[in-house]
Structures are given as C-alpha cells and as structure tokens.
Design an enzyme around this catalytic site. Structure first.
Site, mmCIF file in Angstrom:
data_model
loop_
_atom_site.group_PDB
_atom_site.id
_atom_site.type_symbol
_atom_site.label_atom_id
_atom_site.label_comp_id
_atom_site.label_asym_id
_atom_site.label_seq_id
_atom_site.Cartn_x
_atom_site.Cartn_y
_atom_site.Cartn_z
ATOM 1 N N GLY A 95 0.826 -1.200 0.000
ATOM 2 C CA GLY A 95 0.000 0.000 0.000
ATOM 3 C C GLY A 95 0.860 1.249 0.000
ATOM 4 C CD GLN A 96 -1.819 6.333 -0.272
ATOM 5 O OE1 GLN A 96 -1.488 6.957 -1.278
ATOM 6 N NE2 GLN A 96 -2.904 6.647 0.409
ATOM 7 C CE1 TYR A 124 -13.355 -5.071 2.057
ATOM 8 C CE2 TYR A 124 -13.931 -2.774 2.426
ATOM 9 C CZ TYR A 124 -14.164 -3.981 1.794
ATOM 10 O OH TYR A 124 -15.204 -4.099 0.908
ATOM 11 C CB THR A 125 -8.761 1.546 2.630
ATOM 12 O OG1 THR A 125 -8.199 1.036 1.414
ATOM 13 C CG2 THR A 125 -7.782 1.331 3.768
ATOM 14 C CB THR A 175 -9.217 5.906 9.854
ATOM 15 O OG1 THR A 175 -9.905 6.862 9.049
ATOM 16 C CG2 THR A 175 -10.271 5.008 10.502
ATOM 17 C CG ASP A 176 -10.379 10.923 9.185
ATOM 18 O OD1 ASP A 176 -9.740 10.023 8.594
ATOM 19 O OD2 ASP A 176 -11.192 11.660 8.594
ATOM 20 C CE1 TYR A 212 -11.111 1.989 6.647
ATOM 21 C CE2 TYR A 212 -11.818 4.258 6.969
ATOM 22 C CZ TYR A 212 -10.805 3.325 6.866
ATOM 23 O OH TYR A 212 -9.494 3.703 6.985
ATOM 24 C CE LYS A 250 -8.238 1.270 10.421
ATOM 25 N NZ LYS A 250 -7.054 0.423 10.082
#
Length: 291
Positions: free
Chosen positions: A12-13, A64-65, A101-102, A125, A129
């Site tokens: 991933g990035q 999983y995004t 994540t936010d 999502y 998280k």
C-alpha cells in the site's frame, strides 16, 4: 543488536513509503509482507511468522479501505480491520504500531479532535477500525500504539493527488467538495514519524502505549487541496468549482470535520511535523521526476 520489524500492508502507499524510508535505519531489519506473503486473517500463520523471525515490532498498515464498498461487504471489512488486528496482538511479544483513521469520529465538531474525544463512527469502515482499536487495546494495551491519521496520499498507489492531476489534465472543469475540512497528509510524513517513534522507543528503552493522532500541519477543504495540487502541478486550463457534499451522495457517510489534534504525539516523541503544502510540493516534485 538488530531490531526486527514486521510490516503488513507493504504494497500500500504507506507501506511502500515505510519500505523506502527504512533503508536509512541500519539498525532495523524490515520484513515487508502483504496478503500474498502473510495472510494476517490466519492466526496460526501470523504466530509462525512472528515467532520464526523473532519479530520485535509489528507495523500494521494492512486495512480494508474501500469505504463505500464496506457498507455492503461488512464481514470482509471487519475480518481485516478488526479480527486480523487481534491475530497480530496475540502473536507473541512484539510491540505493535497500528494505523487507524479519522473515520472513527462523526466529524460533527469544529475544533481539532483530541485522542480523548468520544468516537462515534458513521460508516461500516469507521466502525470496523474502531472495533480493531478496542480489540488491540484489550489484548495488548501496554504494548501497542494506535496512530489515527487522515487524508493520506503518496507518490505511490492511487490517491486524491494523482487523481486530481490526471483529471486536471484531461478536463476543462472539475467539481470538488468544499464543506469537508481536514488535513492532507503525506504518507511519507507518517512513515518518517513511525520510524522515528520506534527509534525514540529504542533509544529511551520506553514504549508510551496508547492512542495518538498524526497528520501534517494545517487545515483545508478538498476544494482548497485540489487548487493547491493544480497550482503546484502547473495545471492552469482546468476550472475547479466548489460544491457541497450533497452533490456527491455516497453509500458511506464522510466526516465533515476531521482535523486531528497532534499535540500528544509531538510532545511524547519530540516530532517535528511539516506543513501540508510543503509535503505536497515534495510529492509533486517527485511525481514530476518519475514521469
């Protein structure tokens, strides 16, 4: 003595940025993995890998995004974002740095969000998280660091920056939402922070476990972000129009305000965080060199 680090989600990035930066840290031995080399949904496989390679740290970038797809793919989303986190936490003595994540927040505030603010995810999502965070803290409260981040982009992979450059070159005009506020965050900035945190912990023989927030500095809307991307990329022939989020209905609800307060992570690990515009300039310069 070498520090052995398992990196999940290495393709991933963020994972690719960590692989790039880790070469500067000669005391670290990085074990980059993705689903083809280590399926973190299989507990026995995780335990064999961690034990067999004497892993000291796990950096969990696997996630999983697909935010909208998650609304109808709940089981897979929770398997990767929650259950697999439990597998990593149960694997042995390794300390864990887990990326969150936010989206665990509802985004209804108007001031930078602190780690102690109540979480209230508005999407599958985000819920997955948050469930992963809670499971990790239940199993490994004293040996885990959770880093929540937002608006991530990189010269690697697919992301908002690369999409806006491509569309800006292809179209005469673009509509971009101007009622969602946050901070564009270079995956390179976050990768650097993660490596500095591990170095800090090793140098001081400490591990300040808990939840931390990290983004680049500053605040903008997606519209502002797009304007800066086009300016730095030299795109002048595409008009960017500000529009409300209601013009782009989606299965998953996005936070309207997801500016994260970074005071805790800066004070604890003595981090210096770049301004988002400066990080963006570096990314676009790199993209120009690549292309």
């Amino acid at each position: 003595m070498a520090i052995n680090i398992l990196l999940t989600g290495a393709n991933g990035q963020l994972g690719l940025e960590i692989c790039k930066i880790a070469t500067r840290y000669h005391e670290f031995t990085l074990f980059p993995t993705d689903v083809d080399t280590l399926n973190i949904c299989k507990q026995a496989a995780v335990e064999r890998f961690v034990t067999g390679n004497s892993i000291d740290y796990i950096i969990n970038c696997a996630a999983y995004t697909a935010v909208d797809k998650a609304e109808s793919d709940t089981d897979t989303c929770f398997a990767i974002n929650c259950d697999a986190v439990g597998n990593l936490a149960s694997a042995g003595r390794a300390k864990i740095i887990h990326i969150s994540t936010d989206y665990v927040f509802d985004g209804q505030g108007n001031r930078p969000i602190k780690e102690t603010d109540a979480a209230s995810p508005q999407s599958v999502y985000g819920a997955s998280k948050l469930a992963g965070e809670k499971l990790l803290q239940t199993i490994s409260r004293n040996t885990s660091i959770i880093i929540r981040t937002a608006w991530l982009y990189s010269s690697f992979g697919s992301n908002f920056v690369k999409t806006m450059i491509r569309l800006g070159q292809e179209r005469d005009s673009l509509n971009v939402v101007n009622d969602q506020f946050g901070t564009p965050t270079s995956a390179s900035s976050l990768a650097q922070a993660i490596m500095e945190i591990i170095s800090f912990n090793e140098k001081h023989s400490t591990f300040p476990s808990g939840i931390y927030h990290f983004t680049d500095e500053g605040v903008c809307t997606w519209y502002d972000f797009c304007l800066e991307i086009h300016k730095l990329a030299g795109i002048t022939s595409c008009r960017v129009n500000p529009v409300p989020s209601s013009d782009y209905p989606s299965p998953a609800k996005r936070p309207a305000y997801s500016v994260l307060d970074k005071t805790k992570i800066k004070n604890t690990f003595k981090l210096e965080i770049p301004q988002w515009e400066d990080s963006l300039q570096q990314c676009i310069t790199l993209l120009n060199e690549i292309n």
